[in-house]
Design an enzyme around this catalytic site. Structure first.
Site, PDB file in Angstrom:
ATOM      1  N   LYS A  20      42.476  40.363  43.730  1.00 54.69           N
ATOM      2  CA  LYS A  20      42.228  41.894  43.645  1.00 54.69           C
ATOM      3  C   LYS A  20      42.755  42.194  42.059  1.00 54.69           C
ATOM      4  O   LYS A  20      43.870  41.955  41.943  1.00 54.69           O
ATOM      5  CB  LYS A  20      43.244  42.576  44.648  1.00 54.69           C
ATOM      6  N   THR A  23      42.613  48.520  40.704  1.00 51.64           N
ATOM      7  CA  THR A  23      42.997  49.351  41.816  1.00 51.64           C
ATOM      8  C   THR A  23      42.076  50.983  41.312  1.00 51.64           C
ATOM      9  O   THR A  23      42.200  51.150  40.231  1.00 51.64           O
ATOM     10  CB  THR A  23      44.251  49.815  42.030  1.00 51.64           C
ATOM     11  N   GLU A  73      37.985  44.173  44.095  1.00 51.43           N
ATOM     12  CA  GLU A  73      39.050  44.701  45.056  1.00 51.43           C
ATOM     13  C   GLU A  73      39.229  43.604  46.284  1.00 51.43           C
ATOM     14  O   GLU A  73      39.887  43.697  47.126  1.00 51.43           O
ATOM     15  CB  GLU A  73      38.785  46.024  45.568  1.00 51.43           C
TER      16      GLU A  73
END
Ligand SMILES: CC(=O)Nc1cc[nH]c(=O)n1
EC number: 3.5.1.135
Length: 110
Positions: A20, A23, A73
């Site tokens: 990931k 954000t 993500e």
């Protein structure tokens, strides 16, 4: 300006593994800048687990989310849309914060 950031515990391993790398946040959590080092804690327990370096901050609309955002993500696009809708119901204007992990908790040495 944001001086720390929190993530849900379920994202911790994806962040630490590098799976990931972005954000998506609302405007209130978008006030960071490239090069800034942010301590990262869990949302649930406020437990620090790493520092991240901000690479860039880019505005993105919920309706313009793509497979590339989802891959960054570590999700599918439908999954990402569902997650973001749960966190920010009805919010169209998001901000993509791209980051890399620069410091994690020390591993004990035997
Ligand atoms: C705690 C919290 O809001 N966490 C979020 C929000 C959006 N994206 C994300 O990865 N984590």
């Amino acid at each position: 300006m944001l001086t720390k950031i929190t993530f849900f515990e379920r994202f911790e391993q994806d962040i630490l593994s590098g799976a990931k790398t972005i954000t998506l946040r609302d405007e209130a959590e978008s006030h960071v800048f490239a090069g800034q080092i942010l301590p990262v804690s869990t949302f649930e327990a406020d437990r620090w687990f790493c520092d991240i370096k901000v690479i860039e901050v880019v505005p993105v609309l919920f309706s313009a989310l793509t497979e590339q955002h989802a891959a960054q993500e570590n999700m599918t696009l439908p999954e990402l849309r569902r997650v973001i809708h749960e966190i920010y119901p009805g919010l169209e204007q998001l901000f993509q914060i791209r980051f890399c992990v620069v410091n994690t908790r020390a591993h004990p040495v035997d």
